[in-house]
Design a protein around this motif. Structure first.
Motif, PDB file in Angstrom:
ATOM      1  N   TRP A  87      -2.360 -14.853   0.637  1.00 39.30           N
ATOM      2  CA  TRP A  87      -1.310 -14.281   1.020  1.00 39.30           C
ATOM      3  C   TRP A  87      -1.406 -12.873   0.863  1.00 39.30           C
ATOM      4  O   TRP A  87      -1.978 -12.397   0.062  1.00 39.30           O
ATOM      5  N   TYR A  88      -1.160 -12.204   2.163  1.00 44.22           N
ATOM      6  CA  TYR A  88      -1.238 -10.653   2.033  1.00 44.22           C
ATOM      7  C   TYR A  88       0.261  -9.924   2.748  1.00 44.22           C
ATOM      8  O   TYR A  88       0.930 -10.658   3.378  1.00 44.22           O
ATOM      9  N   LEU A  89       0.447  -8.728   1.945  1.00 39.75           N
ATOM     10  CA  LEU A  89       1.546  -7.975   2.611  1.00 39.75           C
ATOM     11  C   LEU A  89       0.952  -6.802   3.315  1.00 39.75           C
ATOM     12  O   LEU A  89       0.270  -6.087   2.698  1.00 39.75           O
ATOM     13  N   ARG A  90       1.434  -6.535   4.571  1.00 42.67           N
ATOM     14  CA  ARG A  90       0.773  -5.677   5.115  1.00 42.67           C
ATOM     15  C   ARG A  90       1.868  -4.199   5.101  1.00 42.67           C
ATOM     16  O   ARG A  90       2.841  -4.302   5.291  1.00 42.67           O
ATOM     17  N   LEU A  91       1.238  -3.175   4.495  1.00 45.90           N
ATOM     18  CA  LEU A  91       2.066  -2.001   4.043  1.00 45.90           C
ATOM     19  C   LEU A  91       1.393  -0.721   4.720  1.00 45.90           C
ATOM     20  O   LEU A  91       0.450  -0.783   5.148  1.00 45.90           O
ATOM     21  N   THR A  92       2.421   0.368   4.829  1.00 43.92           N
ATOM     22  CA  THR A  92       1.955   1.545   5.289  1.00 43.92           C
ATOM     23  C   THR A  92       1.891   2.529   4.130  1.00 43.92           C
ATOM     24  O   THR A  92       2.639   2.658   3.448  1.00 43.92           O
ATOM     25  N   GLU A  93       0.714   3.286   4.071  1.00 39.49           N
ATOM     26  CA  GLU A  93       0.530   4.396   3.042  1.00 39.49           C
ATOM     27  C   GLU A  93       1.531   5.302   3.470  1.00 39.49           C
ATOM     28  O   GLU A  93       1.497   6.041   4.464  1.00 39.49           O
ATOM     29  N   PRO A  94       2.364   5.858   2.433  1.00 42.14           N
ATOM     30  CA  PRO A  94       3.191   6.831   2.589  1.00 42.14           C
ATOM     31  C   PRO A  94       2.813   8.193   3.028  1.00 42.14           C
ATOM     32  O   PRO A  94       3.404   8.913   3.641  1.00 42.14           O
ATOM     33  N   ALA A  95       1.693   8.634   2.593  1.00 42.75           N
ATOM     34  CA  ALA A  95       1.273  10.069   2.629  1.00 42.75           C
ATOM     35  C   ALA A  95       0.402  10.133   3.970  1.00 42.75           C
ATOM     36  O   ALA A  95       0.636  11.063   4.563  1.00 42.75           O
ATOM     37  N   THR A  96      -0.115   8.990   4.656  1.00 43.99           N
ATOM     38  CA  THR A  96      -1.160   9.084   5.789  1.00 43.99           C
ATOM     39  C   THR A  96      -0.602   8.273   6.939  1.00 43.99           C
ATOM     40  O   THR A  96      -0.927   8.450   7.969  1.00 43.99           O
ATOM     41  N   GLY A  97       0.242   7.387   6.439  1.00 38.94           N
ATOM     42  CA  GLY A  97       0.763   6.492   7.595  1.00 38.94           C
ATOM     43  C   GLY A  97      -0.035   5.445   8.028  1.00 38.94           C
ATOM     44  O   GLY A  97       0.049   4.659   8.941  1.00 38.94           O
ATOM     45  N   ALA A  98      -1.271   5.072   7.239  1.00 45.29           N
ATOM     46  CA  ALA A  98      -2.359   4.223   7.341  1.00 45.29           C
ATOM     47  C   ALA A  98      -1.712   2.993   7.133  1.00 45.29           C
ATOM     48  O   ALA A  98      -0.936   2.870   6.076  1.00 45.29           O
ATOM     49  N   GLN A  99      -2.171   1.860   7.766  1.00 44.46           N
ATOM     50  CA  GLN A  99      -1.917   0.369   7.767  1.00 44.46           C
ATOM     51  C   GLN A  99      -2.791  -0.289   6.541  1.00 44.46           C
ATOM     52  O   GLN A  99      -4.055   0.126   6.508  1.00 44.46           O
ATOM     53  N   ARG A 122       9.410  -1.137  -3.040  1.00 44.21           N
ATOM     54  CA  ARG A 122       9.163  -0.207  -1.956  1.00 44.21           C
ATOM     55  C   ARG A 122      10.692   0.701  -1.609  1.00 44.21           C
ATOM     56  O   ARG A 122      10.545   1.844  -1.561  1.00 44.21           O
ATOM     57  N   SER A 123      11.868  -0.268  -1.548  1.00 40.41           N
ATOM     58  CA  SER A 123      12.839   0.242  -1.188  1.00 40.41           C
ATOM     59  C   SER A 123      13.391   1.304  -2.416  1.00 40.41           C
ATOM     60  O   SER A 123      14.148   2.278  -1.987  1.00 40.41           O
ATOM     61  N   GLU A 124      12.832   1.213  -3.887  1.00 35.14           N
ATOM     62  CA  GLU A 124      13.257   1.882  -4.792  1.00 35.14           C
ATOM     63  C   GLU A 124      12.587   3.211  -4.889  1.00 35.14           C
ATOM     64  O   GLU A 124      12.500   3.752  -5.929  1.00 35.14           O
ATOM     65  N   GLY A 125      11.453   3.094  -4.031  1.00 35.04           N
ATOM     66  CA  GLY A 125      10.467   4.534  -4.266  1.00 35.04           C
ATOM     67  C   GLY A 125       9.025   4.265  -4.735  1.00 35.04           C
ATOM     68  O   GLY A 125       8.593   5.166  -5.381  1.00 35.04           O
ATOM     69  N   THR A 126       9.124   3.126  -5.147  1.00 33.62           N
ATOM     70  CA  THR A 126       7.868   2.642  -6.051  1.00 33.62           C
ATOM     71  C   THR A 126       6.907   1.812  -4.803  1.00 33.62           C
ATOM     72  O   THR A 126       7.150   0.997  -4.128  1.00 33.62           O
ATOM     73  N   ASP A 127       5.532   2.599  -4.741  1.00 36.38           N
ATOM     74  CA  ASP A 127       4.496   1.937  -3.920  1.00 36.38           C
ATOM     75  C   ASP A 127       3.773   0.841  -4.491  1.00 36.38           C
ATOM     76  O   ASP A 127       3.237   1.062  -5.824  1.00 36.38           O
ATOM     77  N   PRO A 128       3.994  -0.607  -4.299  1.00 38.34           N
ATOM     78  CA  PRO A 128       3.331  -1.417  -4.699  1.00 38.34           C
ATOM     79  C   PRO A 128       1.842  -1.314  -4.871  1.00 38.34           C
ATOM     80  O   PRO A 128       1.374  -1.814  -5.963  1.00 38.34           O
TER      81      PRO A 128
END
Length: 531
Positions: free
Chosen positions: A45-57, A90-96
């Motif tokens: 199982w994976y969760l696809r996230l976006t890097e906040p600094a670069t926008g990379a997937q 993520r909503s609380e500002g923490t990058d998993p």
């Protein structure tokens, strides 16, 4: 990135079919960034996230710490619940993903710290060896004083081998608890060996204090344990031979069958107050012998080398227990005892024309007798018959006096007591017995050893012993009274020695009494002495 509008697209059946179909390799999307991806033979199982600094997937693996974190061990419902938790973070500002990397780094550092601690960890046996090599080996400090232990920790090692290592020798020193050590000490205490238990306690405390100073342990487990908790407080021995007991000694020695050397040794200690190690290290002064060679032999035997000069009536010890030299003046009474010992001198093994230098030689005549031999000879003759050891003296009670058992050190204490009775000051007695002066100021600023007063004190002590032996012991038969006169300094023998020295041994022919009247020395009237 914005979440996929449609979420929870999948069903449990669809997920199972995907996992079972080996021909399909593309990820299975449930919506909201939740995917099931095939990796080799596993479906994870994976969760696809976006890097906040670069926008990379980025792909964030879920359940990374669970070895069975893939499908089917983790179901679709488990994956959806974990995805919700991560989106909430993520909503609380923490990058998993950043949190995961931080967790990995923390664990890696913890592993490194644990490995380093394991490397630093030492067992009790290894700690002992290090302590023994650093603190117990005899050496000379920067101030010229001897430090360490003269036996290099041999006695301590024997006790640890017997009582400590079999139980906790392979245990980590920093894991040892107070209860572990008290269990060892209680075992010694239960044997009735209270003094041994206290000595072992002291050694264990010193070893763990050594470890604490070097950051090998976090604390000393015995810091709060005192001798009263183990073998009990140390009791200072105060046995002193009474006047009557000194008068009984000649008869007791005669009945004990002691070797003539040890019989004379008793009187030498009474007349000089020397320690046993100093007594047994005595050698006859011979300028042709190498003092360094004699010292090596003495050190190996555990005794203190001392040179007996009958001509000058001195006994010089270059080094003593308190690490200073000491010269003993030999009274006429002490001289007579050394004359008896000189008569027992035997030829050297290496050179038949020369005598053995040691006043108390061993059986091989190549060194002094063992430092414990004298004490054993006295002890064997002061016990009940049923406690007699095999191949030891049968006269088990012959040296028991009216007030019970006594030791060689009690003779030293008796010598000091008799000096005090004569009226000799305490500071002179301390010098005669070569005590360490308690006051540091006095040790530093008063360098006078009171040589003249010492000489007078030794002469007065010898005269006092002679006067006691000249008087008959109460309750003793006349035959035993004659024995007392033989062991004392008989005036007839003294007169013979003065007028005709040829009967004396070659070593002592140079000794003269110079007309000294023992009973009149120093103005002491022993006829009026309190009995």
């Amino acid at each position: 990135m914005a979440r996929t509008a449609k979420v929870q697209r999948l069903t449990a059946l669809a997920v199972k079919r995907y996992a079972d179909d080996r021909s399909v390799s593309a990820p299975l999307h449930d919506g909201g960034g939740l995917y099931l991806r095939k990796r080799d033979a596993s479906a994870l199982w994976y969760l696809r996230l976006t890097e906040p600094a670069t926008g990379a997937q980025q792909w964030h693996r879920m359940f990374p710490d669970d070895p069975l974190g893939g499908y089917p061990h983790r179901s679709l419902l488990d994956a959806r619940a974990e995805a919700k938790r991560l989106w909430d973070l993520r909503s609380e500002g923490t990058d998993p993903r950043a949190l995961r990397l931080k967790t990995i780094a923390t664990r890696r550092q913890a592993d490194l710290d644990e490995a380093a601690a394991e490397k630093r960890k030492v067992t009790v046996r290894v700690l002992f060896e290090r302590w023994c090599a650093v603190d117990l080996q005899p050496r000379v400090g920067t101030d010229g004083k001897r430090i360490g232990r003269k036996d290099a920790g041999a006695y301590t090692r024997a006790q640890f081998e017997r009582r400590v290592f079999p139980k906790i020798g392979h245990s980590a020193a920093d894991e040892i608890k107070r209860g572990d050590l008290l269990e060892l000490l209680d075992a010694v205490k239960s044997e009735g060996k209270l003094r041994t238990a206290n000595i072992l306690l002291t050694d264990l405390k010193q070893m763990f204090r050594f470890a604490l100073a070097r950051d090998l342990v976090l604390r000393n487990p015995l810091d709060t344990v005192a001798k009263r908790d183990v073998g009990g407080p140390s009791v200072q021995r105060d046995r002193v031979l009474t006047v009557e007991e000194i008068r009984q000694l000649p008869g007791s020695i005669e009945a004990s069958g002691l070797h003539a050397r040890f019989a004379a040794a008793i009187w030498v200690i009474l007349a000089t107050g020397v320690r046993v190690g100093e007594l047994l290290g005595a050698v006859w002064l011979d300028e042709e012998r190498d003092p360094a060679e004699l010292k090596t032999i003495a050190d190996a035997s555990g005794v203190k080398l001392g040179f007996v000069n009958l001509k000058r009536r001195t006994w010089h010890l270059p080094e003593t227990k308190n690490q200073r030299d000491h010269t003993i003046h030999l009274s006429a009474f002490a001289i007579e005892q050394f004359e008896k010992l000189a008569e027992l001198t035997v030829a050297s093994n290496d050179d038949p024309d020369r005598s053995v230098p040691w006043v108390f030689p061993n059986m091989a005549n190549d060194g002094p007798v063992g430092v414990k031999s004298f004490g054993k000879q006295l002890s064997d003759r002061q016990k009940t018959p049923e406690r007699r050891l095999p191949h030891r003296s049968k006269a088990t009670t012959s040296l028991l006096l009216s007030r019970g058992r006594w030791t060689a050190h009690d003779l030293r204490r008796t010598a000091a007591t008799r000096m005090a009775e004569i009226g000799i000051s305490g500071d002179v007695i301390d010098e005669c017995l070569n005590h360490m002066i308690e006051s540091r100021v006095r040790r530093t600023y008063i360098r006078d050893r009171r040589i003249t007063e010492q000489r007078k004190a030794f002469d007065a002590l010898g005269a006092r012993i002679h006067a006691l032996l000249a008087a008959p012991a109460s309750g003793k038969p006349e035959s035993q009274r004659r024995v007392g006169r033989r062991h004392g300094l008989s005036e007839a023998r003294l007169a013979t020695a003065t007028s005709s020295p040829k009967h004396l041994p070659q070593r002592s022919r140079q000794v003269r009494t110079e007309g000294t009247a023992l009973t009149a020395h120093s103005g002491v009237d022993f006829d009026k002495w309190p009995q």
